[in-house]
Scaffold this motif. Structure first.
Motif, short mmCIF file in Angstrom:
data_model
loop_
_atom_site.label_atom_id
_atom_site.label_comp_id
_atom_site.label_asym_id
_atom_site.label_seq_id
_atom_site.Cartn_x
_atom_site.Cartn_y
_atom_site.Cartn_z
N GLN A 136 -4.55 -28.62 24.06
CA GLN A 136 -4.66 -29.26 22.76
C GLN A 136 -3.67 -30.42 22.65
N THR A 137 -2.45 -30.20 23.10
CA THR A 137 -1.43 -31.25 23.04
C THR A 137 -1.84 -32.45 23.88
N ARG A 138 -2.30 -32.23 25.09
CA ARG A 138 -2.73 -33.34 25.96
C ARG A 138 -3.93 -34.06 25.39
N SER A 139 -4.83 -33.32 24.77
CA SER A 139 -5.99 -33.96 24.15
C SER A 139 -5.56 -34.93 23.07
N VAL A 140 -4.65 -34.49 22.22
CA VAL A 140 -4.18 -35.33 21.12
C VAL A 140 -3.29 -36.46 21.63
N ALA A 141 -2.38 -36.14 22.54
CA ALA A 141 -1.37 -37.12 22.97
C ALA A 141 -1.92 -38.21 23.90
N VAL A 142 -2.76 -37.82 24.84
CA VAL A 142 -3.21 -38.79 25.84
C VAL A 142 -4.73 -38.87 25.98
N GLY A 143 -5.44 -38.18 25.13
CA GLY A 143 -6.89 -38.28 25.14
C GLY A 143 -7.59 -37.55 26.27
N ARG A 144 -6.91 -36.61 26.91
CA ARG A 144 -7.56 -35.84 27.99
C ARG A 144 -8.55 -34.86 27.37
N PRO A 145 -9.80 -34.93 27.79
CA PRO A 145 -10.81 -34.03 27.21
C PRO A 145 -10.48 -32.55 27.44
N VAL A 146 -10.56 -31.76 26.40
CA VAL A 146 -10.31 -30.33 26.49
C VAL A 146 -11.29 -29.67 27.46
N GLU A 147 -12.48 -30.23 27.58
CA GLU A 147 -13.50 -29.66 28.47
C GLU A 147 -13.03 -29.60 29.92
N GLU A 148 -12.24 -30.58 30.34
CA GLU A 148 -11.73 -30.57 31.72
C GLU A 148 -10.82 -29.37 31.94
N THR A 149 -9.95 -29.10 30.99
CA THR A 149 -9.08 -27.94 31.09
C THR A 149 -9.90 -26.66 31.01
N ARG A 150 -10.90 -26.64 30.16
CA ARG A 150 -11.74 -25.45 30.00
C ARG A 150 -12.37 -25.05 31.32
N GLU A 151 -12.87 -26.00 32.08
CA GLU A 151 -13.52 -25.68 33.35
C GLU A 151 -12.51 -25.12 34.36
N THR A 152 -11.33 -25.70 34.41
CA THR A 152 -10.29 -25.20 35.31
C THR A 152 -9.85 -23.81 34.89
N LEU A 153 -9.70 -23.60 33.60
CA LEU A 153 -9.30 -22.29 33.10
C LEU A 153 -10.38 -21.25 33.38
N ARG A 154 -11.64 -21.62 33.23
CA ARG A 154 -12.73 -20.69 33.53
C ARG A 154 -12.66 -20.24 34.99
N ALA A 155 -12.40 -21.15 35.90
CA ALA A 155 -12.29 -20.80 37.32
C ALA A 155 -11.10 -19.87 37.55
N HIS A 156 -9.99 -20.13 36.86
CA HIS A 156 -8.82 -19.25 36.99
C HIS A 156 -9.14 -17.85 36.49
N ILE A 157 -9.77 -17.76 35.35
CA ILE A 157 -10.11 -16.46 34.78
C ILE A 157 -11.05 -15.70 35.71
N ASP A 158 -12.05 -16.40 36.25
CA ASP A 158 -12.99 -15.75 37.15
C ASP A 158 -12.31 -15.22 38.41
N SER A 159 -11.34 -15.97 38.93
CA SER A 159 -10.72 -15.57 40.19
C SER A 159 -9.52 -14.64 40.02
N MET A 160 -8.83 -14.71 38.88
CA MET A 160 -7.58 -13.98 38.73
C MET A 160 -7.61 -12.85 37.69
N ILE A 161 -8.56 -12.87 36.79
CA ILE A 161 -8.56 -11.90 35.70
C ILE A 161 -9.77 -10.99 35.75
N VAL A 162 -10.95 -11.56 35.93
CA VAL A 162 -12.19 -10.77 35.92
C VAL A 162 -12.23 -9.85 37.13
#
Length: 78
Positions: free
Chosen positions: A46-72
């Motif tokens: 959220q901070t990066r999205s507001v501060a530098v315009g980085r789309p939250v969707e990019e982080t969402r995809e990386t986080l989804r991969a982390h969750i799939d590999s490390m949590i699920v």
């Protein structure tokens, strides 16, 4: 702000604990550390999205991969 952060962290921790109990998440998951990590990622995205315009969707995809590999359980979900 601290109360909101604690409430979010507690909610995430409860969801992770429920997932471990149901077998959806790995039995060896460190629920507390994972909740801290996830809340940090949420806040940072959220901070990066507001501060530098980085789309939250990019982080969402990386986080989804982390969750799939490390949590699920079994290394991923369908």
């Amino acid at each position: 702000m601290q109360a909101h952060d604690r409430t979010l962290r507690d909610h995430v921790e409860a969801q992770l604990a429920a997932g471990v109990e149901s077998g959806e998440f790995r039995a060896d998951l460190d629920v507390e550390a994972s909740a801290d990590f996830l809340v940090t990622v949420f806040n940072g995205a959220q901070t990066r999205s507001v501060a530098v315009g980085r789309p939250v969707e990019e982080t969402r995809e990386t986080l989804r991969a982390h969750i799939d590999s490390m949590i699920v359980a079994d290394g991923g979900c369908e």
